[in-house]
Design a protein around this motif. Sequence first.
Motif, PDB file in Angstrom:
ATOM      1  N   VAL A   1      -1.421 -15.639   3.417  1.00 46.11           N
ATOM      2  CA  VAL A   1      -0.113 -16.234   3.707  1.00 46.11           C
ATOM      3  C   VAL A   1       0.879 -15.957   2.584  1.00 46.11           C
ATOM      4  CG1 VAL A   1      -0.834 -18.023   5.327  1.00 46.11           C
ATOM      5  CG2 VAL A   1      -0.931 -18.484   2.877  1.00 46.11           C
ATOM      6  N   ALA A   2       0.396 -15.945   1.339  1.00 49.42           N
ATOM      7  CA  ALA A   2       1.294 -15.625   0.231  1.00 49.42           C
ATOM      8  C   ALA A   2       1.786 -14.187   0.348  1.00 49.42           C
ATOM      9  CB  ALA A   2       0.584 -15.855  -1.098  1.00 49.42           C
ATOM     10  N   ALA A   3       0.894 -13.276   0.715  1.00 51.13           N
ATOM     11  CA  ALA A   3       1.291 -11.879   0.891  1.00 51.13           C
ATOM     12  C   ALA A   3       2.271 -11.721   2.048  1.00 51.13           C
ATOM     13  CB  ALA A   3       0.047 -11.023   1.122  1.00 51.13           C
ATOM     14  N   MET A   4       2.056 -12.463   3.124  1.00 58.24           N
ATOM     15  CA  MET A   4       2.954 -12.368   4.272  1.00 58.24           C
ATOM     16  C   MET A   4       4.339 -12.921   3.954  1.00 58.24           C
ATOM     17  SD  MET A   4       0.080 -13.350   7.122  1.00 58.24           S
ATOM     18  CE  MET A   4       1.213 -13.775   8.423  1.00 58.24           C
ATOM     19  N   ALA A   5       4.385 -14.061   3.256  1.00 58.84           N
ATOM     20  CA  ALA A   5       5.682 -14.626   2.882  1.00 58.84           C
ATOM     21  C   ALA A   5       6.426 -13.690   1.933  1.00 58.84           C
ATOM     22  CB  ALA A   5       5.490 -15.998   2.237  1.00 58.84           C
ATOM     23  N   ALA A   6       5.681 -12.930   1.130  1.00 63.56           N
ATOM     24  CA  ALA A   6       6.288 -11.966   0.212  1.00 63.56           C
ATOM     25  C   ALA A   6       6.706 -10.682   0.905  1.00 63.56           C
ATOM     26  CB  ALA A   6       5.307 -11.650  -0.916  1.00 63.56           C
ATOM     27  N   ASP A   7       6.384 -10.538   2.196  1.00 60.97           N
ATOM     28  CA  ASP A   7       6.647  -9.297   2.926  1.00 60.97           C
ATOM     29  C   ASP A   7       5.934  -8.121   2.260  1.00 60.97           C
ATOM     30  OD1 ASP A   7       7.725  -8.121   5.190  1.00 60.97           O
ATOM     31  OD2 ASP A   7       9.564  -7.482   4.185  1.00 60.97           O
ATOM     32  N   ALA A   8       4.705  -8.379   1.807  1.00 61.87           N
ATOM     33  CA  ALA A   8       3.929  -7.382   1.074  1.00 61.87           C
ATOM     34  C   ALA A   8       3.259  -6.400   2.022  1.00 61.87           C
ATOM     35  CB  ALA A   8       2.869  -8.078   0.218  1.00 61.87           C
ATOM     36  N   GLU A   9       2.817  -5.292   1.447  1.00 65.15           N
ATOM     37  CA  GLU A   9       2.013  -4.302   2.161  1.00 65.15           C
ATOM     38  C   GLU A   9       0.703  -4.111   1.424  1.00 65.15           C
ATOM     39  OE1 GLU A   9       4.567  -0.854   2.152  1.00 65.15           O
ATOM     40  OE2 GLU A   9       5.244  -1.299   4.190  1.00 65.15           O
ATOM     41  N   VAL A  10      -0.305  -3.656   2.149  1.00 67.71           N
ATOM     42  CA  VAL A  10      -1.551  -3.256   1.505  1.00 67.71           C
ATOM     43  C   VAL A  10      -1.638  -1.740   1.530  1.00 67.71           C
ATOM     44  CG1 VAL A  10      -2.806  -5.381   2.017  1.00 67.71           C
ATOM     45  CG2 VAL A  10      -2.863  -3.505   3.671  1.00 67.71           C
ATOM     46  N   GLU A  11      -2.210  -1.205   0.469  1.00 69.71           N
ATOM     47  CA  GLU A  11      -2.451   0.229   0.380  1.00 69.71           C
ATOM     48  C   GLU A  11      -3.897   0.491   0.766  1.00 69.71           C
ATOM     49  OE1 GLU A  11      -1.080   2.799  -3.155  1.00 69.71           O
ATOM     50  OE2 GLU A  11      -3.232   2.449  -3.498  1.00 69.71           O
ATOM     51  N   LEU A  12      -4.102   1.434   1.678  1.00 69.44           N
ATOM     52  CA  LEU A  12      -5.434   1.746   2.187  1.00 69.44           C
ATOM     53  C   LEU A  12      -5.770   3.195   1.868  1.00 69.44           C
ATOM     54  CD1 LEU A  12      -5.031   0.174   5.743  1.00 69.44           C
ATOM     55  CD2 LEU A  12      -6.187  -0.877   3.790  1.00 69.44           C
ATOM     56  N   ALA A  13      -7.048   3.434   1.570  1.00 64.09           N
ATOM     57  CA  ALA A  13      -7.548   4.797   1.401  1.00 64.09           C
ATOM     58  C   ALA A  13      -8.625   5.028   2.439  1.00 64.09           C
ATOM     59  CB  ALA A  13      -8.112   4.999  -0.003  1.00 64.09           C
ATOM     60  N   GLY A  14      -8.543   6.171   3.126  1.00 67.67           N
ATOM     61  CA  GLY A  14      -9.516   6.493   4.159  1.00 67.67           C
ATOM     62  C   GLY A  14      -9.758   7.984   4.216  1.00 67.67           C
ATOM     63  N   PRO A  15     -10.548   8.415   5.176  1.00 66.77           N
ATOM     64  CA  PRO A  15     -10.841   9.853   5.305  1.00 66.77           C
ATOM     65  C   PRO A  15      -9.589  10.708   5.459  1.00 66.77           C
ATOM     66  CG  PRO A  15     -12.303   8.547   6.693  1.00 66.77           C
ATOM     67  CD  PRO A  15     -11.270   7.606   6.174  1.00 66.77           C
ATOM     68  N   GLY A  16      -8.537  10.137   6.041  1.00 64.31           N
ATOM     69  CA  GLY A  16      -7.304  10.889   6.250  1.00 64.31           C
ATOM     70  C   GLY A  16      -6.311  10.786   5.118  1.00 64.31           C
ATOM     71  N   GLY A  17      -6.657  10.118   4.018  1.00 63.29           N
ATOM     72  CA  GLY A  17      -5.750   9.972   2.886  1.00 63.29           C
ATOM     73  C   GLY A  17      -5.281   8.543   2.716  1.00 63.29           C
ATOM     74  N   ARG A  18      -4.193   8.379   1.999  1.00 62.02           N
ATOM     75  CA  ARG A  18      -3.632   7.060   1.698  1.00 62.02           C
ATOM     76  C   ARG A  18      -2.599   6.662   2.745  1.00 62.02           C
ATOM     77  NH1 ARG A  18      -5.133   4.853  -3.745  1.00 62.02           N
ATOM     78  NH2 ARG A  18      -6.616   6.413  -4.455  1.00 62.02           N
ATOM     79  N   SER A  19      -2.544   5.365   3.018  1.00 60.77           N
ATOM     80  CA  SER A  19      -1.544   4.837   3.943  1.00 60.77           C
ATOM     81  C   SER A  19      -1.228   3.409   3.535  1.00 60.77           C
ATOM     82  CB  SER A  19      -2.065   4.874   5.386  1.00 60.77           C
ATOM     83  OG  SER A  19      -3.230   4.071   5.520  1.00 60.77           O
ATOM     84  N   THR A  20      -0.194   2.852   4.122  1.00 60.01           N
ATOM     85  CA  THR A  20       0.147   1.454   3.881  1.00 60.01           C
ATOM     86  C   THR A  20       0.211   0.714   5.210  1.00 60.01           C
ATOM     87  OG1 THR A  20       2.524   1.917   3.916  1.00 60.01           O
ATOM     88  CG2 THR A  20       1.422   1.920   1.762  1.00 60.01           C
ATOM     89  N   LEU A  21      -0.008  -0.581   5.125  1.00 53.53           N
ATOM     90  CA  LEU A  21      -0.011  -1.446   6.300  1.00 53.53           C
ATOM     91  C   LEU A  21       0.584  -2.781   5.885  1.00 53.53           C
ATOM     92  CD1 LEU A  21      -1.226  -1.671   9.284  1.00 53.53           C
ATOM     93  CD2 LEU A  21      -3.179  -2.797   8.193  1.00 53.53           C
ATOM     94  N   ALA A  22       1.445  -3.346   6.715  1.00 56.33           N
ATOM     95  CA  ALA A  22       2.004  -4.661   6.403  1.00 56.33           C
ATOM     96  C   ALA A  22       0.890  -5.691   6.293  1.00 56.33           C
ATOM     97  CB  ALA A  22       2.998  -5.072   7.485  1.00 56.33           C
ATOM     98  N   ALA A  23       1.004  -6.585   5.321  1.00 59.56           N
ATOM     99  CA  ALA A  23       0.006  -7.636   5.157  1.00 59.56           C
ATOM    100  C   ALA A  23      -0.139  -8.463   6.433  1.00 59.56           C
ATOM    101  CB  ALA A  23       0.379  -8.537   3.979  1.00 59.56           C
ATOM    102  N   GLU A  24       0.946  -8.611   7.155  1.00 59.09           N
ATOM    103  CA  GLU A  24       0.910  -9.349   8.419  1.00 59.09           C
ATOM    104  C   GLU A  24       0.030  -8.635   9.448  1.00 59.09           C
ATOM    105  OE1 GLU A  24       4.082 -11.525  11.437  1.00 59.09           O
ATOM    106  OE2 GLU A  24       4.803 -10.197   9.842  1.00 59.09           O
ATOM    107  N   GLU A  25       0.094  -7.310   9.469  1.00 63.55           N
ATOM    108  CA  GLU A  25      -0.746  -6.552  10.397  1.00 63.55           C
ATOM    109  C   GLU A  25      -2.214  -6.602   9.973  1.00 63.55           C
ATOM    110  OE1 GLU A  25       0.752  -2.658  11.622  1.00 63.55           O
ATOM    111  OE2 GLU A  25       2.676  -3.210  10.727  1.00 63.55           O
ATOM    112  N   LEU A  26      -2.475  -6.566   8.674  1.00 62.37           N
ATOM    113  CA  LEU A  26      -3.850  -6.703   8.196  1.00 62.37           C
ATOM    114  C   LEU A  26      -4.433  -8.037   8.632  1.00 62.37           C
ATOM    115  CD1 LEU A  26      -6.140  -5.485   6.358  1.00 62.37           C
ATOM    116  CD2 LEU A  26      -5.192  -6.924   4.535  1.00 62.37           C
TER     117      LEU A  26
END
Length: 277
Positions: A128-153
């Motif tokens: 909830v703190a991340a969502m209120a901050a409008d934060a994103e998470v950084e993800l690493a996977g087989p296809g490289g790096r990407s970002t996703l909104a904390a709300e979507e996570l």
Amino acid sequence: MILTEFDYVRPAGLDEALTLLSGTRGARILAGGQSLLPDLRAGADRAALLVDIRRLEELRGVTRTPDGTGLRIGSLTTLAELAADPLVLAEAPELAAAARANGDPQVRNLGTVGGNLAAAGRATDLPVAAMAADAEVELAGPGGRSTLAAEELAAGSAPAATVLTALLVPAAGPAAAFEKTADRATRYPVCATAVRITPGGPRIAVTGATSRPLRLRGVEDRLRGGPYGTDAVLAAFRAEPRELFVPGRGTSAEYLGHLVGVLTARALQRAERALDR
């Protein structure tokens, strides 16, 4: 006793961890282990392979983002480190407060930012703190790096075979706060709320009282421009549908709707006072 058999490996780097996760069915990440290990012991979860990433130093620490407008918090940063970090205290105080409210000192010394954000089936504090901050998470996977909104996570949208590498948080200064009423036995939130006051209005996210962490945009719209007095905030929450709040642990939806309103009013008033200093 752990009620499931699994293999264990400690990769030397992130690339090796990603290869193991994508190439092994049933592979799971082991970081702090505060959720996964109790579930394995109880037979509530299973794993074919534990990929222990705890020694990947590249996933630790708090720094400024390259453009200087926010913070990059490594996913292996512990909750204790997050709660005490000077940059976080100054520029994302709702995150520091959420980390400080989590569990007990032993949990905070072992539990990680990434694990708390990604915990499935538990009402944890950081989302909830991340969502209120409008934060994103950084993800690493087989296809490289990407970002996703904390709300979507929080809604369960993270791709499979990815590692959460960092939390990217816009700086707020002091105009943010976190409030929580905890279950006395587990320290999980009966209700928790995080707020940020921005030029466009307040951002408000709640957990515990709802089926999953949620941004309450209807409440945000009703409170845009203030005031943030308790009566005004409670009126904004009373306009929300009662079915939004999920009864449980001896609490009714009516009680939870009122409790989250009280906690949100308290958080908004604290953020407003900090903004005026």
